[in-house]
Design an enzyme around this catalytic site. Sequence first.
Site, PDB file in Angstrom:
ATOM      1  N   SER A 140       0.852  -1.193   0.000  1.00 31.24           N
ATOM      2  CA  SER A 140       0.000   0.000   0.000  1.00 31.24           C
ATOM      3  C   SER A 140       0.886   1.241   0.000  1.00 31.24           C
ATOM      4  CB  SER A 140      -0.864   0.012   1.267  1.00 31.24           C
ATOM      5  OG  SER A 140      -1.510   1.263   1.428  1.00 31.24           O
ATOM      6  N   TYR A 153      -1.695   0.585  10.581  1.00 30.57           N
ATOM      7  CA  TYR A 153      -1.722   0.077   9.204  1.00 30.57           C
ATOM      8  C   TYR A 153      -0.436   0.456   8.479  1.00 30.57           C
ATOM      9  CZ  TYR A 153      -3.509  -0.776   4.474  1.00 30.57           C
ATOM     10  OH  TYR A 153      -3.680  -1.231   3.178  1.00 30.57           O
TER      11      TYR A 153
HETATM   12  C1  8X3 Z   1      -5.033   1.644   1.405  1.00 32.47           C
HETATM   13  C2  8X3 Z   1      -4.479   2.995   1.140  1.00 32.47           C
HETATM   14  O1  8X3 Z   1      -4.684   5.447   1.780  1.00 32.47           O
HETATM   15  O2  8X3 Z   1      -6.228   3.922   2.849  1.00 32.47           O
HETATM   16  O3  8X3 Z   1      -4.069   0.659   1.283  1.00 32.47           O
HETATM   17  O4  8X3 Z   1      -3.933   3.911   3.492  1.00 32.47           O
HETATM   18  S1  8X3 Z   1      -4.857   4.101   2.379  1.00 32.47           S
END
Ligand code: 8X3
Length: 255
Positions: A140, A153
């Site tokens: 990502s 994340y």
């Molecule tokens: C998802 C991209 O911008 O939501 O992998 O982190 S974001």
Amino acid sequence: MIQTQSAEPRSALVTGASSGIGAATAHRLTTDGWQVFALARRAEKLEHLAEQEGIVPIVCDVTDREQVDEALAQVTAEGGIDTLINNAGGALGVDPVAQGRVDDWEWMFRTNVLGTLHVTQTFLPMLRAHGEGTVLNLTSTAGITAYEGGAGYCAAKSGQHALTSTLRLEEAEHNVRVIEVLPGLVQTEEFTAKRLRGDTAAADAVYQGVEKPLTAEDVAEVIAHAVNLPHHVNLDQIVMRPVAQAAQHKVIRTG
Ligand code: 8X3
């Protein structure tokens, strides 16, 4: 013009294949004539994939090494693969570091980082033995850019990003190419709704006014392009965003 890979039949394992980018990738590759082993945790979600010719569904939780070993046995019995697409993963929570829930962080590290590790370690001998193996990890833009509320994340995707870069260095001598696809804003039915614990109104707000966020099919198209290229061509890192998302903090919204 670069020719795409030879007519030799290709075979991929796609994790997290029951929905979103994983399902779109499984569909996309079968239209190119690939055989696809579609891995997902939820059996009922795999049923619709089983109907498509060229797709072999396998119920497997990538965080459970025994289940991954069983998947290897099934894939081996059914002819093996030359390409592994580590797509399983996800986000949970948007809390600042000060309030971040340790359970969320653990889940994100287990699925994004350790899931990729389990499946990659298990299938690497097969990919090396093939002679022209490919690993493609779906990370990502969060793996290379921090944003408020994204720490858990971002940290997990950053870990998966580091794993991927290291793997590329280590596997070149085994002629295994390692590709990383780093998407930005992709609108899928599950990703943001799960991250926001089922709050669909808040999930819809993430995409509100963005005329054209990326779709799962957009990402699948790029993945298919990368793995269909001749094997000596390694697209190391592909960062892809919608035009409306010039950066994590700069999203153009209309209306
Ligand atoms: C998802 C991209 O911008 O939501 O992998 O982190 S974001």
